[in-house]
Structure formats: C-alpha cells, structure tokens
Scaffold this active site. Structure first.
Site, short mmCIF file in Angstrom:
data_model
loop_
_atom_site.label_atom_id
_atom_site.label_comp_id
_atom_site.label_asym_id
_atom_site.label_seq_id
_atom_site.Cartn_x
_atom_site.Cartn_y
_atom_site.Cartn_z
N GLY A 150 105.75 152.89 21.84
CA GLY A 150 106.20 152.29 20.58
C GLY A 150 106.30 150.78 20.69
O GLY A 150 105.79 150.18 21.64
N TRP A 186 98.74 152.49 26.28
CA TRP A 186 97.83 151.81 25.36
C TRP A 186 98.54 150.51 25.03
O TRP A 186 99.58 150.50 24.37
CB TRP A 186 97.60 152.66 24.11
CG TRP A 186 96.57 152.11 23.20
CD1 TRP A 186 95.22 152.32 23.28
CD2 TRP A 186 96.77 151.28 22.05
NE1 TRP A 186 94.58 151.64 22.26
CE2 TRP A 186 95.50 151.00 21.49
CE3 TRP A 186 97.90 150.73 21.45
CZ2 TRP A 186 95.33 150.21 20.36
CZ3 TRP A 186 97.73 149.94 20.32
CH2 TRP A 186 96.45 149.69 19.79
N LYS A 209 94.36 158.18 20.94
CA LYS A 209 94.24 159.34 20.08
C LYS A 209 95.28 159.34 18.96
O LYS A 209 94.99 159.69 17.83
CB LYS A 209 94.42 160.60 20.93
CG LYS A 209 94.35 161.88 20.16
CD LYS A 209 92.93 162.33 20.02
CE LYS A 209 92.75 163.53 19.15
NZ LYS A 209 91.50 163.45 18.38
C1 F6R Z 1 88.46 158.82 14.41
C2 F6R Z 1 89.85 159.14 14.60
C3 F6R Z 1 90.86 158.35 13.87
C4 F6R Z 1 91.96 159.29 13.34
C5 F6R Z 1 93.09 158.48 12.70
C6 F6R Z 1 94.16 159.37 12.14
O1 F6R Z 1 87.63 159.62 15.16
O2 F6R Z 1 90.16 160.02 15.35
O3 F6R Z 1 90.31 157.60 12.85
O4 F6R Z 1 91.38 160.15 12.42
O5 F6R Z 1 93.66 157.63 13.66
O6 F6R Z 1 94.71 160.19 13.13
P1 F6R Z 1 95.54 161.48 12.75
O7 F6R Z 1 94.60 162.45 12.14
O8 F6R Z 1 96.11 161.96 14.05
O9 F6R Z 1 96.60 161.04 11.78
#
Ligand code: F6R
Length: 623
Positions: free
Chosen positions: A108, A81, A618
C-alpha cells in the site's frame, strides 16, 4: 501490488514446517503481485534475521543460500511492486525498527509518511531506505519500546492510528517471538487456519499449499496470529470476528499443469472457466436463479440505470456487458473507468445499480469508486473472481466468476468469465423485468452453453495464429479494429499485445477510423480486424468489410478474425482466423481467443516473460 505472507508454526521440532519454507512457497505463489524485489524475516533464538534482494524471488533464494537463516517457526515474507523508492536491495522489504529487533513488511501507500518521517528524524531516528514502510517500522518499534510496553499488538494499534492511506502491515519482534501481528486498511489480507500453525497472505494463494480454511478480515482491523490462536481487533481496540470461508480450489489449480507458462495454461482453461461460471445458475424449469445476488428482486426490477465500473481488461468486459444488457433489458448502461468515475460528480440515486467488475476484487480504483457509489445511495453489485476479497465484501450483492485462480499477471480467462457472468446478469434482469420471454432466455443460454466447446475448437486449431505471431515478432506497431461487441475485443487485443510483447498497439472502433486514426496507416502496417457475424443486424458486417478495404487500399496488412463460413472477408484479408459462429452478442467469447493466443505467442517468440510482464502487478491496490 506487493505480495505478503506471514507464518507461525509450533515451537521448533523436527518434521514440522519451517517458517522459511512456508514463506518461500507463499512468495512463489504471490510473486505475480509484484516482482521488483523480495525479502523475508524470521524470528528465532531471540533475534530477527532479515534477508532481502532486488529482482525476482530467485535472487532472494540465492541470497539465502549464500547467507542461510537458522531454523525458525515464525516469519514474514514480501514480494514488492515498487511505489516509494526504486527497486533496490535497500528499499526491499522487510524494514527494521527497534534496533533491528523488529521487522515490518507493507503493501500500500502511507500518504502521511513524509510528515511522520520528519517527526521521527527530529526524534533522532535514522532511515536506511526511501520507503514509506520504514516509517511504519520505526513507529511500531518506538511504540513497542515505549507506550505499548512490549505488546506488539498494542504497538501496531498505536502506530496504525497515526497512519493515513492504504496499508497491510505485518510485523514480527524478537521479544514477541511467538506471533505475527498484522493490520489492514484498504489493502488485502487473509488469514489461513492450520493445525498448530496459522498463516497470513495477501490472498489465499499465499498459503494454499498448507490450508484451504481461511478467514476474511474487515476494514481497519488488526490480527494477531500465534501457532494456536487468531485474535482480531478493530483499530479502536474492540474485539472483532472475521468471516470463515473454505477455498474452493486447491494448490494444483495454481500450478502450471504441464504448460510452459501460466498464461498458456489460463488461455487453455477458458472453456472450463466459462462453463464453471455458467454452472448451476438455472432451475429445473430453465429459469435463471442468481440466489447469491442478495438484492431484493423488486429493487433490481426498479433499476433505472446501470453504471459498470472497472479498470483495464475488466472495463473491456464491461463494455461488452453494456451491449448485451441494454439489448436484453432496455436499461441504460454506462461503462466507466473506475478511477475517472468518482471525480466527475456522477448522477446516481437509489435506483442506480452500480456493477463493478474485478478479477482480484482488490483493485483500489474500483473499490474507491464502489464506496463512492454506495455513499451516493446506489445499489452495488460486484462481478468478481476472488472469494474473500474486499470489493464483493463491501458490495450489496456479488456474482462470483468460477474461473479459478488467475496467476499470469495479464488477464485472460477472467475476461471471458466476466463476460459470461455479465450475460447472466443481463438475462436475469431481462427475466425479472419481463423483457425477455423464457424461450428467448433458454435459446441464449443454450448458445452460451455451447461456447466452451467452440473455444476449445479455437485452441485446438491455434497453429496458424502462432505461426503468424512468430513471423511478426519484429513488428513495431499493430492496430486493432472492431465494431459493436467487436470494439471491446479490439481494445482487449491491443492491450494484451502491449502488456505481453511491449509492442505499440491501439484498438479503435472501426467506424472511427476515418475520423483520424486512418492517418496511421502506411505500407505494411498490420491491422487486425474483428469482423461481426454476417448474420447480425444493422449491416454491420458489410460496414466492417468496407473498413477492411479502406485500410488495405492504403497499404495495410489486414488480418481478420471472422466467423466460419464468412467468405466475404477472404478477398480483403492477408490472413483470416476463422472462429465458430454463435449469436452476435456472444461472439466476444470466441473472437478474443485468437488475439490472446497471438499476443502470448509473439511475446514468447521475443523471449519475454508472459507471466510477469515488466512494470506490471496483478492486483493494483494503490490509486
Ligand atoms: C490486463 C489486466 C488489467 C486488469 C485491471 C483490473 O491484462 O489484467 O488491466 O484487468 O488491472 O484488475 P481487476 O480485474 O483485478 O480489478
């Protein structure tokens, strides 16, 4: 961001895993972490072979088919990414050092890369790419050939001690052909333990096809894997131990299981995700027991303020949590985007409970906010889906979701599981503080346990939603309104539509409408309204019905999500999606589902990749 995989197997012999196959399988599973480009490096016969290509993994596979690499038992792989440098072939990882005998991959951001690059340029090094990673590759190569005298672990250690920022680095060298050396600071890395083979991954899905035995690393550690050994040291060279854990899901949980996309599969897994998150958290008397919380109940009881920290969808789950936890415990709850929190001098002390919510457990913004809260003396509790990840490891307590792996980049089942876990936390605190009677808790828990069946009903009856989505594929903009716990649901409905279908979408608190957003309403503007239960308090239902009338009077197409039996909305809605009823505070577990199905179906209708939406990753491991 970026998926990383490393492998060392037994010396070449037929029948064993080939490094390339293991790496490609790992990258396939990690592709959700980034898909701008992909690459691999393998070591055999005294040479490092690198193949890399911009675009998704398929492009790399075509490249490897056109220019195959020979059999090898050692290698590293990367799916990117982009941060430094665009998503081109040249900027794809691995990057090489030491005259092409060393290959490095990285997740990173190396913050002092510009200074290091200048220094290395002055020393005569040449750079092919614009990436910060290549600086690390040149640096490790320089140490390997010099001060570290051919010891790859030593070269890595010397190099990382010069780096600032966040990184997971993996390196292989033609002259150290039996090993992969990796280092981590503020960026994820897990070790997989096999028999006669060992693995590295950004998360366990990088090696889940081969082993479920894993080791979690601490911050600022270096790990060297060979086919038979895993050696961990700290950045200062002292020996260290990792924490072993067993992955409680298998490769089949990370497959599409007959669904065309992970997103559809995960939406359909929501009854189970909620059910599993609730499972085993009561004793024979029906009292909530959250043993894994690891904070002294007396300390929890003394909590004077809760601050929920999260980003994106997880922050919307936090907003739902606020309504429930305040109502059940009478403890004030603030919800804040993690990236805003630590830059505003928040008021925290040892009676503050900071609750972070994160699916991945690796979101850098959330991690940094948690660390800041700890430094200020707060107790920290993590609601998280990923065992072995950094945020729960660094928190005083953890409440794991049991939603299983979430592969689609946009979050669905984790959102519902986060909400369910937040309810458990609220009820537990209410129980501890004597704020709720056991009968009340039992009633709420009984209703919670009936939710999975109700979600299933919505899923079984989704054709009407999908048909509307197909019909609205050309819509340029959609608004979402909600009140009370329906407000975060409106925000989440809008976010899902933006992420998956690239449609302009906004979520508003319905009461805010007349303070500005109503100016957006024109003839034909679709407006989704999440309608509160007609059985709830504060006449919210009738207020929202008025809001529906207000937008309708100005030409909006009103689409409502309302409780079964709610006749009042019928006359003012072009379309009504009915969901089964439950306690008003629990309604988000149901009202969210039609909005997820709608966004997914509309994006599919437009031919978009719902599992890997453009520009997203993700797990956002950079700030
Ligand atoms: C939206 C989505 C993001 C995550 C956010 C936090 O569909 O997936 O907005 O919710 O990047 O990610 P986590 O939950 O892994 O801290």
């Amino acid at each position: 961001m970026c998926g990383i995989v490393g492998y060392v197997g037994l010396p070449e012999k037929s029948g064993e895993h080939q490094a390339l196959d293991v790496l490609v399988e790992g990258l396939r599973r990690l592709e959700y972490r980034g898909y701008d480009s992909a690459g691999v490096a393998t070591v055999s016969g005294g040479v490092v072979q690198v193949r890399k290509k911009s675009g998704k993994l398929g492009n790399l596979l075509a490249e490897i088919e056109a220019a195959p690499v020979g059999p090898a038992q050692v290698g590293i792989g990367h799916t990117r990414w982009a941060t430094h440098g665009g998503p081109t072939d040249v900027n794809a990882h691995p990057h090489v050092g030491d005259s092409g005998r060393l290959a490095v991959i990285h997740n990173g951001i190396i913050e002092n890369f510009a200074q290091l690059r200048q220094r290395l340029l002055a020393e005569g090094f040449e750079f092919a790419s614009e990436t910060d990673t290549e600086v690390a590759a040149k640096l490790i190569g320089r140490f390997f050939a010099g001060e570290a005298a051919g010891d790859l672990t030593a070269a890595m250690r010397l190099a990382v001690n010069e780096l600032e920022g966040a990184f997971t680095l993996l390196a292989v060298h033609a002259d150290a052909p039996d090993r992969v050396v990796a280092a981590r600071r503020n960026s994820p890395l897990v070790v997989g333990l096999g028999e006669g083979e060992n693995f590295l991954g950004s998360d366990v899905s990088g090696f889940i096809d081969f082993t479920r035995e894993a080791v979690e690393l601490e911050q600022d550690q270096i790990v060297t894997i060979t086919s038979s050994e895993v050696e961990i040291i700290n950045f200062d060279g002292t020996p260290a131990q990792g924490r072993r854990f067993y992955v409680d899901w298998d490769a089949s949980a990370a497959e599409k299981g007959g669904f065309p996309t992970f997103m559809e599969k995960e939406i359909h897994e929501q009854p189970k995700a909620v059910e599993d998150t609730l499972l085993g958290r009561t004793d024979a008397e029906g009292r909530l027991v959250l043993d894994e919380l690891r904070i002294d109940p007396e300390e929890l009881k003394a909590t004077t303020k809760i601050i929920v920290l999260a980003c994106g969808t997880a922050a919307y789950a936090g907003l739902v949590a606020k309504y429930a936890i305040e109502h059940w415990t009478r403890i004030p709850v603030e919800v804040e985007l993690a990236h805003e929190f630590r830059y505003r001098d928040p008021i925290i002390d040892e009676t503050t409970l900071v609750v972070s919510i994160s699916q991945s457990g690796e979101t850098m913004d959330t991690l940094m906010a948690v660390r800041y809260a700890k430094e200020q003396g707060a107790r920290t509790l993590s609601i998280c889906n990923t065992n072995g990840s950094t945020i729960p490891r660094e928190s005083d307590a953890v409440l794991y979701l049991h939603a299983g792996p979430e592969i689609a980049v946009a979050s669905t089942k984790a959102f519902l599981a986060m909400i369910a876990a937040s309810y458990l936390l609220g009820l537990y605190l209410g129980q501890l503080r004597g704020q709720l009677f056991s009968g009340q808790i039992a009633d709420i828990l009984a209703d919670l346990h009936s939710v999975p069946g109700k979600i299933q009903q919505i899923l079984d009856d989704a054709e009407q939603i999908k048909a509307l989505a197909r019909q609205m594929a050309d819509t340029p903009s959609v608004l979402f309104l909600g009140r009370h716990v329906g407000y975060p649901v409106a925000l989440e409905g809008a976010l899902k539509l933006k992420e998956l279908a690239y449609i302009h979408a906004e979520g508003f608190a319905a009461g805010e409408l007349k303070h500005g957003p109503i100016a957006l309403i024109e003839e034909g503007q679709p407006v989704f309204v999440v309608v509160p239960s007609p059985h709830g308090r504060y006449s919210l239902h009738s207020k929202v019905v008025s809001n529906i009338q207000e937008v309708r009077a100005r030409g909006a197409r009103t689409i409502t999500v309302a409780e079964e039996g709610d006749e009042a909305v019928q006359d003012y809605s072009e379309t009504v999606f009915h969901v089964p009823g439950t306690q008003p505070l629990l309604m988000p577990l149901l009202t969210t589902v039609p909005l997820q199905i709608f966004a997914c179906a509309l994006a599919s209708e437009k031919g978009y990749d719902v599992d890997q939406p453009r520009n997203l990753a993700k797990s956002v491991t950079v700030e």
